[in-house]
Design an enzyme around this catalytic site. Sequence first.
Site, PDB file in Angstrom:
ATOM      1  N   CYS A 147      31.575  73.899  50.386  1.00 52.70           N
ATOM      2  CA  CYS A 147      32.861  73.193  50.486  1.00 52.70           C
ATOM      3  C   CYS A 147      33.750  73.779  51.611  1.00 52.70           C
ATOM      4  O   CYS A 147      33.784  75.004  51.454  1.00 52.70           O
ATOM      5  CB  CYS A 147      33.832  73.114  49.262  1.00 52.70           C
ATOM      6  N   ARG A 157      29.941  73.558  55.753  1.00 50.97           N
ATOM      7  CA  ARG A 157      29.901  73.906  54.639  1.00 50.97           C
ATOM      8  C   ARG A 157      29.626  72.733  53.516  1.00 50.97           C
ATOM      9  O   ARG A 157      29.498  72.913  52.362  1.00 50.97           O
ATOM     10  CB  ARG A 157      31.234  74.615  54.215  1.00 50.97           C
ATOM     11  N   TRP A 170      30.641  70.107  49.087  1.00 53.43           N
ATOM     12  CA  TRP A 170      29.348  70.104  48.613  1.00 53.43           C
ATOM     13  C   TRP A 170      29.513  70.152  47.258  1.00 53.43           C
ATOM     14  O   TRP A 170      29.713  71.045  46.388  1.00 53.43           O
ATOM     15  CB  TRP A 170      28.678  71.256  49.147  1.00 53.43           C
ATOM     16  N   ASN A 185      37.490  75.401  46.747  1.00 58.99           N
ATOM     17  CA  ASN A 185      36.155  75.526  47.038  1.00 58.99           C
ATOM     18  C   ASN A 185      35.743  76.876  46.125  1.00 58.99           C
ATOM     19  O   ASN A 185      36.291  77.686  45.903  1.00 58.99           O
ATOM     20  CB  ASN A 185      36.153  76.220  48.567  1.00 58.99           C
ATOM     21  N   GLY A 186      34.569  76.609  45.425  1.00 52.94           N
ATOM     22  CA  GLY A 186      34.042  77.516  44.400  1.00 52.94           C
ATOM     23  C   GLY A 186      33.798  76.608  42.884  1.00 52.94           C
ATOM     24  O   GLY A 186      33.838  75.445  43.074  1.00 52.94           O
ATOM     25  N   GLU A 201       9.885  82.405  57.941  1.00 51.80           N
ATOM     26  CA  GLU A 201      10.828  82.137  58.584  1.00 51.80           C
ATOM     27  C   GLU A 201      10.630  80.792  59.038  1.00 51.80           C
ATOM     28  O   GLU A 201      11.221  79.641  59.133  1.00 51.80           O
ATOM     29  CB  GLU A 201      11.439  83.007  59.551  1.00 51.80           C
ATOM     30  N   LYS A 245      12.411  77.175  58.191  1.00 48.04           N
ATOM     31  CA  LYS A 245      13.077  76.337  59.358  1.00 48.04           C
ATOM     32  C   LYS A 245      12.499  74.983  59.291  1.00 48.04           C
ATOM     33  O   LYS A 245      13.396  73.929  59.155  1.00 48.04           O
ATOM     34  CB  LYS A 245      12.826  77.037  60.651  1.00 48.04           C
ATOM     35  N   GLU A 295      13.542  73.111  55.900  1.00 47.15           N
ATOM     36  CA  GLU A 295      15.216  72.887  55.679  1.00 47.15           C
ATOM     37  C   GLU A 295      15.709  71.709  56.603  1.00 47.15           C
ATOM     38  O   GLU A 295      16.410  70.974  56.107  1.00 47.15           O
ATOM     39  CB  GLU A 295      15.890  73.954  55.733  1.00 47.15           C
ATOM     40  N   HIS A 325      -7.416  83.952  48.870  1.00 42.98           N
ATOM     41  CA  HIS A 325      -6.857  84.231  47.861  1.00 42.98           C
ATOM     42  C   HIS A 325      -6.282  82.762  47.239  1.00 42.98           C
ATOM     43  O   HIS A 325      -5.619  82.915  46.103  1.00 42.98           O
ATOM     44  CB  HIS A 325      -5.969  85.192  47.699  1.00 42.98           C
ATOM     45  N   LYS A 359      26.141  75.461  54.985  1.00 42.05           N
ATOM     46  CA  LYS A 359      25.833  76.727  55.840  1.00 42.05           C
ATOM     47  C   LYS A 359      26.123  77.913  54.933  1.00 42.05           C
ATOM     48  O   LYS A 359      25.395  79.054  54.894  1.00 42.05           O
ATOM     49  CB  LYS A 359      26.680  76.551  57.043  1.00 42.05           C
TER      50      LYS A 359
HETATM   51  O1  M6R Z   1      25.345  83.597  55.689  1.00 44.12           O
HETATM   52  P1  M6R Z   1      23.787  84.140  55.028  1.00 44.12           P
HETATM   53  O2  M6R Z   1      23.022  84.640  55.980  1.00 44.12           O
HETATM   54  O3  M6R Z   1      24.243  85.029  53.927  1.00 44.12           O
HETATM   55  O4  M6R Z   1      23.008  82.924  54.365  1.00 44.12           O
HETATM   56  C1  M6R Z   1      21.815  83.202  54.049  1.00 44.12           C
HETATM   57  C2  M6R Z   1      21.056  81.948  53.663  1.00 44.12           C
HETATM   58  O5  M6R Z   1      21.832  80.753  52.977  1.00 44.12           O
HETATM   59  C3  M6R Z   1      20.793  81.299  55.036  1.00 44.12           C
HETATM   60  O6  M6R Z   1      20.209  82.276  55.833  1.00 44.12           O
HETATM   61  C4  M6R Z   1      19.891  79.863  54.867  1.00 44.12           C
HETATM   62  O7  M6R Z   1      18.820  80.096  54.320  1.00 44.12           O
HETATM   63  C5  M6R Z   1      19.560  79.301  56.270  1.00 44.12           C
HETATM   64  N1  M6R Z   1      20.139  77.829  56.153  1.00 44.12           N
HETATM   65  C6  M6R Z   1      18.422  79.357  56.921  1.00 44.12           C
HETATM   66  O8  M6R Z   1      18.445  78.550  58.058  1.00 44.12           O
END
Ligand code: M6R
Length: 613
Positions: free
Chosen positions: A2, A27, A76, A102-103, A486, A490, A493, A509, A608
């Site tokens: 949010c 956010r 959010w 927010n929260g 990673e 990517k 998501e 395995h 984010k």
């Molecule tokens: O702000 P942060 O680096 O702590 O965030 C961690 C994760 O939420 C962030 O890396 C998330 O996995 C990304 N969307 C990945 O692309």
Amino acid sequence: MCGIVGYIGHRNAVPILVKGLEHLEYRGYDSAGIACLNLEKENLFIKKEKGKLSELKRELEKHPAYAQIGIGHTRWATHGEPSKLNAHPHVDDKSKIILVHNGIIENHSDLKRELQAKGHRFFSGTDTEVAVNLIASYYKKNNFVEAFRKAISRLQGFYAFVALDKSDPDTLYVFKRSNPLVIGLGKGENFVASDTPALLPFTSDVVFLEDDEYAVLTKDKVKIFSLATGRMIKRHSTRIKWNMAQAQKGGYPHFMLKEIYEQPTVLQEAFNRITNKEDVIRFENMTPRIENRLRKIRKVFMVSCGTAYHAGLTGCLWMEQNAGIPSEARVSSEFRYQKPIVTKNDLVILITQSGETADTLAALREAKTHGAMTLAVVNVLGSTIAREADYTIYTHAGPEIGVASTKAYTAQLVTLVFLSLYMARIKKTLSSRQIAGYLDSIRKLPKACSKALKQSTAIINCAKHQYRRHSFLYIGRGVNFPVALEGALKLKEISYAHAHGYAAGEMKHGPIALIDKNQPVICIAPHSKTRDKMLSNVEEIRARKGIVIAIGTENDKELKKISSYFIPVPKVDESLSAIIAVIPLQLFAYHVAVLNRRDVDQPRNLAKSVTVE
Ligand code: M6R
């Protein structure tokens, strides 16, 4: 999660709130709304819409408003589904107080029952409506601050608020507990927002609110108070160096693509900032006392979430290999509840782009209770984790707006490799010559990164053939195993395809059972000690008719020959290859998502900055 904004001043608040929300949409984006108090007509204007900010903007064009004070929110969803009814701002049942939040209010159910018993009526499924009614229930004799303070003392959880009192259209009230809030200072106007990019179009001078502080903003003054004592607090402002161009797309169709292409610059700037002509690694604000403490460290934990966790996995390999310190990467949400065996001789490194991730913040606080030294590797200046850690190294990647982290990840990696070399020097595990040799290899990374980015045609071609597949495997070894994780993260998501990263040695395995002619496997196999082992994996996949998408060193003819697709990357030092091998994976995920018409910068269900557990 949010985003919240507030404005008070001499201009029309509406476009300012909307502009601020545009910069906070990363956010959360399942609904948006604004509320303004029109001083002349003494009325309250609220407009909210389900869906993205564009929906709200459309409505505001149809129903323009003018006011010099207002608050806004992009959501959010946590409590209550995404809907117009649950969208913020929320008002109490007499429409006296207006709140964006927010929260999470953890005890909202108990408080709701209590308020219902007193006759309060509720219309949404949100915890915010409980908070605003609680404030209203304490509101007497126009003393908003008193009501605000009383309510906050009863609201459990972590949250940030911006509130309006309908009977006092000259004041904005804000409060912060664990969730971020930054106040922007103007001339005859003041601003507040969850994050600095929302303020940058209007001001670079900001004041960071600390936890359990509230502030009272009028157009000419900002007064900050401690919640506990009610005493006023003096706080100096900070000038933000990020500029607006950095927070805009700059001709790219998506922020993510722009951020991918910014990586050579990010790497170059990190090199220029951290090393000097004598090949000495120096970090900003390092003091002899901190260095002394670091010298005594016996064990390192790297604690983080998502992409930052993957950076931590690689960082631990470097820390062990270069500085000889036993190192473990942990996911923050696990670490905080694991009763970790952490001592005062340990260093807990919190890696985070936003510096606000709830679990990473909780892990930092947990580490402190054990007496460990805490070091934050953070991108966002002045964020909570940056401020709470014993020592902070900023990654200076600039604002990262795309939800999928790219340049923040490579900035974390290069910072961690420098940190491992710094530790190697103070622990005397590498000689100056060895460190200088390593720095020569790091020096070559920006150029190698630019070269890797030139392979986009080959990557687009591969994406065009494979983008309809529903499942992808990623495999790698050594420093490229975290790269496999990673790459898979990517892709999943932003394209919503299932993707899974594995250590290549694990194929036999279990995962090899998945291989058939429809299964693409991205094999990360640049020049390394384990490159031949990776070639055996590739052969095993081929033998089962799997589709091999290989990331290999540019002259690796043998790998090219046995792969369905070959994406070359320039040769760099083996231990640094993770920083280059991830580039084609970011581009692949991007192009698969674009071909699938996904919302690249704002993928569904994600935000984010994950500021709730
Ligand atoms: O702000 P942060 O680096 O702590 O965030 C961690 C994760 O939420 C962030 O890396 C998330 O996995 C990304 N969307 C990945 O692309």
